[in-house]
Design a protein around this motif. Structure first.
Motif, PDB file in Angstrom:
ATOM      1  N   ALA A 121       0.836  -1.200   0.000  1.00 34.72           N
ATOM      2  CA  ALA A 121       0.000   0.000   0.000  1.00 34.72           C
ATOM      3  C   ALA A 121       0.871   1.251   0.000  1.00 34.72           C
ATOM      4  CB  ALA A 121      -0.935  -0.002   1.202  1.00 34.72           C
ATOM      5  N   ALA A 124       1.715   1.732  -3.492  1.00 32.82           N
ATOM      6  CA  ALA A 124       0.527   2.057  -4.283  1.00 32.82           C
ATOM      7  C   ALA A 124       0.043   3.482  -4.038  1.00 32.82           C
ATOM      8  CB  ALA A 124      -0.594   1.063  -3.955  1.00 32.82           C
ATOM      9  N   LEU A 125       0.299   4.040  -2.859  1.00 34.26           N
ATOM     10  CA  LEU A 125      -0.159   5.386  -2.539  1.00 34.26           C
ATOM     11  C   LEU A 125       0.894   6.452  -2.820  1.00 34.26           C
ATOM     12  CD1 LEU A 125      -2.079   4.772   0.815  1.00 34.26           C
ATOM     13  CD2 LEU A 125      -3.017   4.949  -1.486  1.00 34.26           C
ATOM     14  N   TYR A 135      -8.350   9.529  -6.440  1.00 35.23           N
ATOM     15  CA  TYR A 135      -8.881   8.173  -6.605  1.00 35.23           C
ATOM     16  C   TYR A 135     -10.006   8.204  -7.639  1.00 35.23           C
ATOM     17  CZ  TYR A 135      -6.645   7.173  -2.065  1.00 35.23           C
ATOM     18  OH  TYR A 135      -5.755   7.010  -1.027  1.00 35.23           O
ATOM     19  N   VAL A 152      -6.551   1.539  -7.538  1.00 30.15           N
ATOM     20  CA  VAL A 152      -6.438   2.090  -6.182  1.00 30.15           C
ATOM     21  C   VAL A 152      -7.643   2.992  -5.948  1.00 30.15           C
ATOM     22  CG1 VAL A 152      -4.980   3.369  -4.585  1.00 30.15           C
ATOM     23  CG2 VAL A 152      -3.934   2.005  -6.410  1.00 30.15           C
ATOM     24  N   PHE A 158      -8.448  -1.711  -2.647  1.00 32.12           N
ATOM     25  CA  PHE A 158      -7.714  -2.026  -3.870  1.00 32.12           C
ATOM     26  C   PHE A 158      -8.412  -3.159  -4.612  1.00 32.12           C
ATOM     27  CE2 PHE A 158      -4.883  -0.675  -0.492  1.00 32.12           C
ATOM     28  CZ  PHE A 158      -4.135   0.324  -1.084  1.00 32.12           C
TER      29      PHE A 158
END
Length: 365
Positions: A121, A124-125, A135, A152, A158
């Protein structure tokens, strides 16, 4: 939450000991005050890869000093920290445990909130930390141990569209480097050698392109490369530098072709949801490969989709991404206690079926 927050991030999931301090002020993009990464390349070089026990011991030795350096670089005292975020998995369990235990001690001693973060994560962020992406966006998380296409949707939401069913690309690059007697880490070594090679001299397979979906497989490429190397050694009595460069170029081109085609399919699925601001992001250590990045960037230009690749220092393992993921989770109301456990596996998409590898049996997500 309207107050300013200062977050300490701790990362120790593999072979990089990292700590960072992040500052959040309402209405502004989060600011990285410091990011310290202590590598372990010298400790593992003679073994051709990361040795988990050596990595865990190194984390235990380096973590205190790493946190101290991060606080000093940020000009922040320990008592000024408002939230402590730590990688709680997935990763090499000894290293993850070292970071979690340190974070628990700091949380208990300071009386500050503790937030356990999924290492994936954090990657991913990262585009939200660097570029403020709204988002939902499409993410290709590609590193030494993981490769997944994800939509995401939130800090803890997710949707996995596909991933590797055996070796991750970074793992395949490392194994290729070992087979060709190139230095570790393998990714940069193979990429450097490939620059002088002919990608068309050797025909490497493009696995799973004849099947629908976004799943990938790279172990067959490694086997094909081994056979090609052995044929050259048998025919020529050794491996010339030009042969090595051509093998690297062909291998890299095959991986690029597979990832670009699978990214095309993932984009189709993502764009079918009609996002208001479509974006495709890439993160993880293999995101540093210029050939892979170039192919994906060209694909996004064709589809009129924003392409985001964070700076290299934030693509590889670091604690700034952990601090930011912890910030988003904390603002969403998430907080852990002293029961926080270190986890060797931790899937991002909790509803998706596990990816089963044909090379290494078991859940890869």
């Amino acid at each position: 939450m309207t107050d300013r927050l200062t977050i300490l991030g701790i990362e120790s999931s593999c072979d990089d000991t990292a700590a960072a301090v992040l500052r959040h002020e309402p209405g502004k993009r989060a600011q990285i005050l410091s990011s310290v990464v202590m590598g372990q390349d010298a400790l593992h070089r003679d073994f051709g890869g990361v040795v988990p026990e050596i990595a865990a011991r190194a984390h235990a030795v380096k973590l205190d000093g790493c946190v101290t350096d991060a606080l000093s670089e940020a000009d922040v005292s320990l008592t000024e920290i408002d939230v402590i975020a730590v990688t709680a998995g997935p990763g090499l369990i000894g290293g993850v445990l070292s970071g979690v235990m340190l974070a628990k001690g700091l949380s208990a001693g300071l009386g500050r909130p503790l937030v356990g973060v999924n290492h994936l994560a954090g990657h991913a962020l990262t585009p939200r930390l660097t570029d403020g992406l709204p988002y939902p966006y499409l993410m290709l998380l590609v590193s030494g141990g993981h490769c997944q296409f994800l939509i995401v949707r939130g800090p803890d939401s997710f949707s996995r569209l596909g991933g590797t069913i055996d070796d991750a690309p970074g793992e395949a690059f490392d194994k290729t480097a070992r087979l060709l007697a190139l230095p570790q880490p393998g990714g940069p070594s193979v990429e450097k050698s490939a620059r002088d090679g002919d990608p068309k001299r050797f025909a490497f397979p493009r696995p799973l392109l004849d099947r629908p979906g976004c799943d990938m497989s790279f172990s067959g490429m490694k086997t094909a490369l081994l056979r090609q190397r052995d044929q050259l050694v048998a025919a020529e009595g050794g491996l010339r530098q030009a042969d090595r460069a051509d093998i690297c170029a062909g291998f890299q081109a095959a991986i690029c072709d597979v990832m670009t085609e699978k990214a095309r399919r993932a984009l189709d699925l993502y764009l079918a949801e009609a996002p208001e601001a479509p974006a495709f992001a890439i993160a993880g250590g293999v995101a540093a490969n210029q050939a892979i990045r170039g192919g994906l960037e060209a694909l996004c230009a064709q589809r009129d989709v924003q392409f985001v690749a964070p700076p290299l220092r934030l693509c590889t393992d670091n604690a700034a991404m952990i601090a930011y993921a912890g910030l988003e989770l904390f603002l969403a109301g998430h907080e852990d206690d002293m029961t926080l456990a270190a986890r060797p596996r931790w899937p991002l998409d909790k509803l998706a079926a596990p990816l089963v590898g044909s090379g290494r049996k078991g859940a890869k997500a």
